[in-house]
Design an enzyme around this catalytic site. Sequence first.
Site, PDB file in Angstrom:
ATOM      1  N   HIS A  11      26.056  36.739 -28.440  1.00 41.58           N
ATOM      2  CA  HIS A  11      27.322  36.864 -29.168  1.00 41.58           C
ATOM      3  C   HIS A  11      26.983  36.893 -30.667  1.00 41.58           C
ATOM      4  O   HIS A  11      26.067  36.187 -31.107  1.00 41.58           O
ATOM      5  CB  HIS A  11      28.214  35.657 -28.837  1.00 41.58           C
ATOM      6  CG  HIS A  11      29.566  35.728 -29.478  1.00 41.58           C
ATOM      7  ND1 HIS A  11      29.790  35.310 -30.769  1.00 41.58           N
ATOM      8  CD2 HIS A  11      30.755  36.174 -29.014  1.00 41.58           C
ATOM      9  CE1 HIS A  11      31.072  35.496 -31.060  1.00 41.58           C
ATOM     10  NE2 HIS A  11      31.683  36.017 -30.003  1.00 41.58           N
ATOM     11  N   ARG A  51      38.239  33.659 -25.433  1.00 42.52           N
ATOM     12  CA  ARG A  51      38.709  32.968 -26.628  1.00 42.52           C
ATOM     13  C   ARG A  51      39.380  33.976 -27.560  1.00 42.52           C
ATOM     14  O   ARG A  51      40.433  33.747 -28.108  1.00 42.52           O
ATOM     15  CB  ARG A  51      37.527  32.299 -27.339  1.00 42.52           C
ATOM     16  CG  ARG A  51      37.960  31.317 -28.406  1.00 42.52           C
ATOM     17  CD  ARG A  51      36.856  31.094 -29.373  1.00 42.52           C
ATOM     18  NE  ARG A  51      36.442  32.371 -29.922  1.00 42.52           N
ATOM     19  CZ  ARG A  51      35.535  32.518 -30.843  1.00 42.52           C
ATOM     20  NH1 ARG A  51      34.895  31.483 -31.295  1.00 42.52           N
ATOM     21  NH2 ARG A  51      35.218  33.700 -31.318  1.00 42.52           N
ATOM     22  N   ALA A  93      44.077  39.976 -29.286  1.00 36.97           N
ATOM     23  CA  ALA A  93      44.018  38.559 -29.665  1.00 36.97           C
ATOM     24  C   ALA A  93      45.267  38.232 -30.476  1.00 36.97           C
ATOM     25  O   ALA A  93      45.712  39.031 -31.297  1.00 36.97           O
ATOM     26  CB  ALA A  93      42.757  38.273 -30.475  1.00 36.97           C
ATOM     27  N   HIS A 140      43.203  40.437 -18.997  1.00 39.09           N
ATOM     28  CA  HIS A 140      42.473  39.715 -20.030  1.00 39.09           C
ATOM     29  C   HIS A 140      43.516  38.836 -20.726  1.00 39.09           C
ATOM     30  O   HIS A 140      44.630  39.295 -21.003  1.00 39.09           O
ATOM     31  CB  HIS A 140      41.906  40.662 -21.094  1.00 39.09           C
ATOM     32  CG  HIS A 140      40.851  41.588 -20.597  1.00 39.09           C
ATOM     33  ND1 HIS A 140      39.834  42.036 -21.409  1.00 39.09           N
ATOM     34  CD2 HIS A 140      40.635  42.175 -19.403  1.00 39.09           C
ATOM     35  CE1 HIS A 140      39.038  42.849 -20.730  1.00 39.09           C
ATOM     36  NE2 HIS A 140      39.524  42.952 -19.503  1.00 39.09           N
ATOM     37  N   THR A 179      42.842  44.981 -21.262  1.00 37.08           N
ATOM     38  CA  THR A 179      42.548  44.125 -22.418  1.00 37.08           C
ATOM     39  C   THR A 179      43.845  43.578 -23.020  1.00 37.08           C
ATOM     40  O   THR A 179      44.960  44.026 -22.706  1.00 37.08           O
ATOM     41  CB  THR A 179      41.753  44.879 -23.499  1.00 37.08           C
ATOM     42  OG1 THR A 179      42.568  45.938 -23.987  1.00 37.08           O
ATOM     43  CG2 THR A 179      40.447  45.423 -22.950  1.00 37.08           C
ATOM     44  N   GLU A 217      37.623  48.919 -16.924  1.00 34.87           N
ATOM     45  CA  GLU A 217      38.431  48.272 -17.976  1.00 34.87           C
ATOM     46  C   GLU A 217      39.263  49.313 -18.710  1.00 34.87           C
ATOM     47  O   GLU A 217      38.774  50.399 -19.043  1.00 34.87           O
ATOM     48  CB  GLU A 217      37.526  47.541 -18.981  1.00 34.87           C
ATOM     49  CG  GLU A 217      38.349  46.851 -20.075  1.00 34.87           C
ATOM     50  CD  GLU A 217      37.498  46.275 -21.203  1.00 34.87           C
ATOM     51  OE1 GLU A 217      36.778  45.287 -20.943  1.00 34.87           O
ATOM     52  OE2 GLU A 217      37.558  46.817 -22.325  1.00 34.87           O
TER      53      GLU A 217
HETATM   54  P1  FAD Z   1      33.634  31.777 -25.956  1.00 32.42           P
HETATM   55  O1  FAD Z   1      33.046  31.825 -24.613  1.00 32.42           O
HETATM   56  O2  FAD Z   1      34.515  30.615 -26.238  1.00 32.42           O
HETATM   57  O3  FAD Z   1      32.459  31.901 -27.035  1.00 32.42           O
HETATM   58  C1  FAD Z   1      31.560  33.022 -27.009  1.00 32.42           C
HETATM   59  C2  FAD Z   1      30.309  32.854 -27.815  1.00 32.42           C
HETATM   60  O4  FAD Z   1      30.589  32.734 -29.171  1.00 32.42           O
HETATM   61  C3  FAD Z   1      29.523  31.628 -27.475  1.00 32.42           C
HETATM   62  O5  FAD Z   1      28.164  31.941 -27.476  1.00 32.42           O
HETATM   63  C4  FAD Z   1      29.923  30.700 -28.553  1.00 32.42           C
HETATM   64  O6  FAD Z   1      29.005  29.685 -28.689  1.00 32.42           O
HETATM   65  C5  FAD Z   1      29.967  31.633 -29.700  1.00 32.42           C
HETATM   66  N1  FAD Z   1      30.838  31.217 -30.764  1.00 32.42           N
HETATM   67  C6  FAD Z   1      32.154  31.435 -30.767  1.00 32.42           C
HETATM   68  N2  FAD Z   1      32.657  30.990 -31.919  1.00 32.42           N
HETATM   69  C7  FAD Z   1      31.632  30.498 -32.636  1.00 32.42           C
HETATM   70  C8  FAD Z   1      31.514  29.909 -33.895  1.00 32.42           C
HETATM   71  N3  FAD Z   1      32.590  29.735 -34.652  1.00 32.42           N
HETATM   72  N4  FAD Z   1      30.294  29.544 -34.307  1.00 32.42           N
HETATM   73  C9  FAD Z   1      29.226  29.716 -33.539  1.00 32.42           C
HETATM   74  N5  FAD Z   1      29.272  30.273 -32.331  1.00 32.42           N
HETATM   75  C10 FAD Z   1      30.464  30.646 -31.895  1.00 32.42           C
HETATM   76  N6  FAD Z   1      38.710  40.234 -27.187  1.00 32.42           N
HETATM   77  C11 FAD Z   1      40.061  40.383 -27.225  1.00 32.42           C
HETATM   78  O7  FAD Z   1      40.687  40.023 -28.227  1.00 32.42           O
HETATM   79  N7  FAD Z   1      40.754  40.942 -26.165  1.00 32.42           N
HETATM   80  C12 FAD Z   1      40.144  41.350 -25.037  1.00 32.42           C
HETATM   81  O8  FAD Z   1      40.794  41.827 -24.115  1.00 32.42           O
HETATM   82  C13 FAD Z   1      38.706  41.206 -24.956  1.00 32.42           C
HETATM   83  N8  FAD Z   1      38.042  41.567 -23.849  1.00 32.42           N
HETATM   84  C14 FAD Z   1      36.685  41.358 -23.775  1.00 32.42           C
HETATM   85  C15 FAD Z   1      36.025  41.693 -22.598  1.00 32.42           C
HETATM   86  C16 FAD Z   1      34.654  41.501 -22.476  1.00 32.42           C
HETATM   87  C17 FAD Z   1      33.946  41.841 -21.179  1.00 32.42           C
HETATM   88  C18 FAD Z   1      33.914  40.979 -23.591  1.00 32.42           C
HETATM   89  C19 FAD Z   1      32.431  40.799 -23.500  1.00 32.42           C
HETATM   90  C20 FAD Z   1      34.570  40.638 -24.772  1.00 32.42           C
HETATM   91  C21 FAD Z   1      35.955  40.813 -24.878  1.00 32.42           C
HETATM   92  N9  FAD Z   1      36.653  40.457 -26.037  1.00 32.42           N
HETATM   93  C22 FAD Z   1      38.019  40.629 -26.089  1.00 32.42           C
HETATM   94  C23 FAD Z   1      35.944  39.926 -27.216  1.00 32.42           C
HETATM   95  C24 FAD Z   1      35.893  38.375 -27.269  1.00 32.42           C
HETATM   96  O9  FAD Z   1      37.187  37.832 -27.369  1.00 32.42           O
HETATM   97  C25 FAD Z   1      35.044  37.954 -28.469  1.00 32.42           C
HETATM   98  O10 FAD Z   1      33.716  38.352 -28.269  1.00 32.42           O
HETATM   99  C26 FAD Z   1      35.098  36.490 -28.882  1.00 32.42           C
HETATM  100  O11 FAD Z   1      34.380  36.320 -30.106  1.00 32.42           O
HETATM  101  C27 FAD Z   1      34.421  35.541 -27.909  1.00 32.42           C
HETATM  102  O12 FAD Z   1      35.216  35.329 -26.841  1.00 32.42           O
HETATM  103  P2  FAD Z   1      34.627  34.494 -25.580  1.00 32.42           P
HETATM  104  O13 FAD Z   1      35.711  34.454 -24.586  1.00 32.42           O
HETATM  105  O14 FAD Z   1      33.317  34.973 -25.175  1.00 32.42           O
HETATM  106  O15 FAD Z   1      34.493  33.051 -26.291  1.00 32.42           O
END
Ligand code: FAD
Length: 324
Positions: A176, A108, A52, A78, A49, A18
């Site tokens: 998370h 997300r 957001a 990403h 990456t 990454e």
């Molecule tokens: P989701 O799969 O939609 O949710 C993830 C988890 O969060 C779930 O368990 C969900 O239930 C919980 N959750 C989310 N919101 C809430 C809420 N409001 N209340 C309760 N539970 C909630 N971020 C960036 O901006 N850019 C990147 O390039 C990037 N790359 C990443 C790469 C990896 C491998 C990882 C692990 C993370 C990365 N992130 C990045 C961070 C990521 O965007 C955040 O962790 C974000 O909070 C969750 O995204 P997700 O796609 O897992 O969301």
Amino acid sequence: ATDASGADCRPRLPLSFELFPPRTDAAALALGRTIDRLAEVDPAFISVTFGAGGSSRARSLTVLRYMLEHTHVEPMAHLTCVGSSHAEANRLVREFLDAGITSFLALRGDPPANADPDAGIGDLGSAAELVQLIHRVQEEREPFGQVGVPGNPGASRIKARPRPERVAVATFPTGHPRSRNLGHDVDTLLAKEIAGANLAITQLFWRADDYLGFVERARAGGVMIPILPGIMPVTNPARLGRLTELTGVEPPAELAIELEIEPDAAAQAELGIAFATRLAAEVIAGGAPGLHLYTFNRHEAVLDVVDRLGLRTDRFADERNTAR
Ligand code: FAD
């Protein structure tokens, strides 16, 4: 697993890396060299990456295009959907597909810390919805159906449904920060798989059992897709502190203390590389389907880990042997 000549003929464990998009021209130049060095170990893909809210859209695309034009490596983009309308997310996916990118890590993303809590998080509330959107946009671009057969005007054939190469998603072996419990993380991952994800990549973790236990729970919960362990060799205490802040994943106290009390930079790097190598070896021994290394845009430490694990191959060796 050796062949008649005694050579090891096991398939090599897939590697991936990454990167993040550089902020200056000098950093962009250095990143080109880093990508070239990472490409030498023939990774399955290198992901880039995405800020957001789209803050890094153009810079991310530049890095991905560099990989397409200058290396044999599959670039993975990403993409985040937080704060986007359906139309914006649709345009974003099309833009990346138009650039020739066919592998995505659908996220997300997090709303900015200072965001107005009443402003909402956009039309797509989760990564699972972005996964669906990526598949939908891809299908709209190249619809499934009857197509003519070149050179045979009367004939037609069914066009195979085009699929993006990989639609990966993130997963969190130690939970998370916002999830209620680890069962919630398994459910979220399952929802992403049902939406069409074909690969998961984990957040950083520091104990092999965190990853192996999570995979076991995910399998028991019905998740079938490969779950790649995400590991970073942390080569100085400041970086460890920053990572802990960003991910909320607490490192083992002994690593934090050892890095803190070690005055020599090279010895600090050695501590981080040795730790990451041990962790990677343990998850590989436990059945990990590959290794995803967070590079912090530097090739030295991650390639050191690859070499210590004996995972470097010469991608051109097979071609040379067949040519002989
Ligand atoms: P989701 O799969 O939609 O949710 C993830 C988890 O969060 C779930 O368990 C969900 O239930 C919980 N959750 C989310 N919101 C809430 C809420 N409001 N209340 C309760 N539970 C909630 N971020 C960036 O901006 N850019 C990147 O390039 C990037 N790359 C990443 C790469 C990896 C491998 C990882 C692990 C993370 C990365 N992130 C990045 C961070 C990521 O965007 C955040 O962790 C974000 O909070 C969750 O995204 P997700 O796609 O897992 O969301």
